[in-house]
Design a protein around this motif. Structure first.
Motif, PDB file in Angstrom:
ATOM      1  N   ALA A   1       9.702   9.509  -4.992  1.00 50.07           N
ATOM      2  CA  ALA A   1      11.162   9.488  -5.140  1.00 50.07           C
ATOM      3  C   ALA A   1      11.553   9.593  -6.607  1.00 50.07           C
ATOM      4  O   ALA A   1      12.475  10.334  -6.973  1.00 50.07           O
ATOM      5  CB  ALA A   1      11.717   8.213  -4.533  1.00 50.07           C
ATOM      6  N   ALA A   2      10.817   8.877  -7.479  1.00 46.26           N
ATOM      7  CA  ALA A   2      11.147   8.876  -8.910  1.00 46.26           C
ATOM      8  C   ALA A   2      10.935  10.265  -9.513  1.00 46.26           C
ATOM      9  O   ALA A   2      11.766  10.743 -10.297  1.00 46.26           O
ATOM     10  CB  ALA A   2      10.274   7.842  -9.632  1.00 46.26           C
ATOM     11  N   VAL A   3       9.807  10.911  -9.156  1.00 40.91           N
ATOM     12  CA  VAL A   3       9.514  12.259  -9.682  1.00 40.91           C
ATOM     13  C   VAL A   3      10.594  13.233  -9.219  1.00 40.91           C
ATOM     14  O   VAL A   3      11.086  14.056 -10.006  1.00 40.91           O
ATOM     15  CB  VAL A   3       8.104  12.726  -9.231  1.00 40.91           C
ATOM     16  N   ASN A   4      10.964  13.104  -7.923  1.00 39.79           N
ATOM     17  CA  ASN A   4      12.018  13.970  -7.396  1.00 39.79           C
ATOM     18  C   ASN A   4      13.318  13.807  -8.164  1.00 39.79           C
ATOM     19  O   ASN A   4      13.964  14.779  -8.562  1.00 39.79           O
ATOM     20  CB  ASN A   4      12.269  13.685  -5.910  1.00 39.79           C
TER      21      ASN A   4
ATOM     22  N   ALA B   1       0.828  -1.211   0.000  1.00 39.41           N
ATOM     23  CA  ALA B   1       0.000   0.000   0.000  1.00 39.41           C
ATOM     24  C   ALA B   1       0.863   1.261   0.000  1.00 39.41           C
ATOM     25  O   ALA B   1       0.535   2.246  -0.672  1.00 39.41           O
ATOM     26  CB  ALA B   1      -0.921  -0.007   1.221  1.00 39.41           C
ATOM     27  N   THR B   2       1.972   1.225   0.728  1.00 44.67           N
ATOM     28  CA  THR B   2       2.782   2.450   0.862  1.00 44.67           C
ATOM     29  C   THR B   2       3.855   2.592  -0.216  1.00 44.67           C
ATOM     30  O   THR B   2       4.250   3.710  -0.540  1.00 44.67           O
ATOM     31  CB  THR B   2       3.466   2.489   2.242  1.00 44.67           C
ATOM     32  N   ALA B   3       4.294   1.445  -0.769  1.00 41.73           N
ATOM     33  CA  ALA B   3       5.436   1.473  -1.704  1.00 41.73           C
ATOM     34  C   ALA B   3       5.205   2.333  -2.950  1.00 41.73           C
ATOM     35  O   ALA B   3       6.058   3.160  -3.284  1.00 41.73           O
ATOM     36  CB  ALA B   3       5.831   0.064  -2.097  1.00 41.73           C
ATOM     37  N   PRO B   4       4.034   2.228  -3.651  1.00 38.29           N
ATOM     38  CA  PRO B   4       3.887   2.994  -4.895  1.00 38.29           C
ATOM     39  C   PRO B   4       4.006   4.504  -4.691  1.00 38.29           C
ATOM     40  O   PRO B   4       4.681   5.178  -5.472  1.00 38.29           O
ATOM     41  CB  PRO B   4       2.473   2.632  -5.370  1.00 38.29           C
ATOM     42  N   SER B   5       3.351   5.015  -3.636  1.00 37.54           N
ATOM     43  CA  SER B   5       3.390   6.468  -3.431  1.00 37.54           C
ATOM     44  C   SER B   5       4.816   6.924  -3.104  1.00 37.54           C
ATOM     45  O   SER B   5       5.291   7.928  -3.640  1.00 37.54           O
ATOM     46  CB  SER B   5       2.420   6.881  -2.309  1.00 37.54           C
ATOM     47  N   GLU B   6       5.528   6.088  -2.251  1.00 41.21           N
ATOM     48  CA  GLU B   6       6.917   6.442  -1.896  1.00 41.21           C
ATOM     49  C   GLU B   6       7.823   6.391  -3.122  1.00 41.21           C
ATOM     50  O   GLU B   6       8.617   7.299  -3.366  1.00 41.21           O
ATOM     51  CB  GLU B   6       7.456   5.493  -0.822  1.00 41.21           C
TER      52      GLU B   6
END
Lengths: 123, 174
Positions: free
Chosen positions: A88-91, A79-84
């Motif tokens: 991170a990827a966008v950053n 549940a938490t991995a995609p948003s994290e």
């Protein structure tokens, strides 16, 4: 002249002796040994496989007992991995683009290639 | 008729009938070799049988080439192991005196001249003559099997053959 030609007469004498040996009883004996070896090998491999399966089966109750905890942990992580990850990827992407805009062009080209390949594959 | 490598490949895939055909084809040569090396028919047949069983286990390692040379190499190694078990002299001493065979009671009293003549050779000569003359290996193959230098094998064969001829001639005259 081949080296064997120097003693061909003696070789022929030995060959006559050897060809007089009856083949069938000896061949039967050897093949019985081969079958015995094969059976023994199967028995060893089979018994080792069964022993391995038994050990694995003995671990199942413990696995089921801890399943609830594992299931909860996996669900939370998923549940938490995609948003994290996406944050991170966008950053990272924006940092790379800010440093060198060429990265954006490369990423766009790569994305276009992947899209083109997948479109052709489906066709 | 299928070639030896074809049969060996089929045997490597698990075909017992292909291996049986190989045994049928080569049993005479291997038994003759083992009998002459061991100096006893019963022991020779035992060594030959172990040779073929080892060959069955290792058939997937046969990488083409002369099947005779491959099987004879196994036979020679089995002979050496038998010798080791007998706690006899392991290394072949080229200068050694003739080693007499251990004669068992079941052996025939009347032996063929050829076998008697072969037994009168020194052990190193006998090994080389058996491999090259009776089994039909080339000198190079015999050198590979025994691990001896090619020149040594050649000279043993040459001297062994000359002695064998002399013994056979003497036997015929007598």
């Amino acid at each position: 002249m081949r080296e064997q030609d120097a003693y061909k007469d003696l070789s022929d004498l030995f060959r006559v002796e050897d060809s007089a040996l009856p083949a069938e009883p000896f061949t039967r004996q050897v093949m019985q040994g081969v079958s015995r070896q094969k059976m023994m090998r199967r028995a060893i491999v089979g018994s080792l496989g069964l022993a391995g399966a038994a050990i694995a089966a003995m671990q199942l109750p413990q696995l089921f007992a801890e399943w609830a905890g594992v299931d909860k942990t996996v669900t939370e992580v998923l549940a938490t991995a995609p948003s994290e990850l996406s944050t991170a990827a966008v950053n990272q992407l924006s940092t790379a683009a800010a440093n060198n805009p060429m990265w954006l062009a490369i990423a766009a080209g790569a994305a276009l290639c992947v899209f083109a390949v997948s479109a052709f594959e489906r066709a | 008729m299928r070639s030896d490598p074809d049969l060996a490949h089929a045997a490597a895939r698990g075909s017992e009938s292909a291996f049986a055909e190989l045994v049928r084809r080569h049993q005479g040569k291997v038994r003759g070799m083992a009998r002459r090396l061991a100096g006893s028919e019963a022991t020779g047949d035992d060594i030959a049988q172990v040779t073929f069983l080892t060959a069955w286990q290792k058939i997937s390692s046969y990488a083409g080439g002369t099947f005779s040379a491959w099987i004879c190499t196994i036979c020679f190694r089995e002979f050496l192991q038998w010798r080791r078990r007998q706690k006899m002299e392991i290394e072949f001493d080229e200068t050694a005196e003739i080693i007499p065979f251990d004669r068992s009671a079941d052996q025939h009293e009347m032996r063929m001249d050829l076998t008697r003549a072969l037994e009168s050779l020194s052990e190193a000569q006998r090994v080389c003559v058996v491999l090259c003359v009776s089994t039909g290996l080339t000198h190079q193959e015999a050198a590979d099997v025994t691990g001896w230098p090619l020149g040594t094998v050649k000279s043993h064969v040459q001297r062994g053959v000359a002695l064998l001829r002399t013994r056979l001639e003497n036997a015929n005259v007598a």
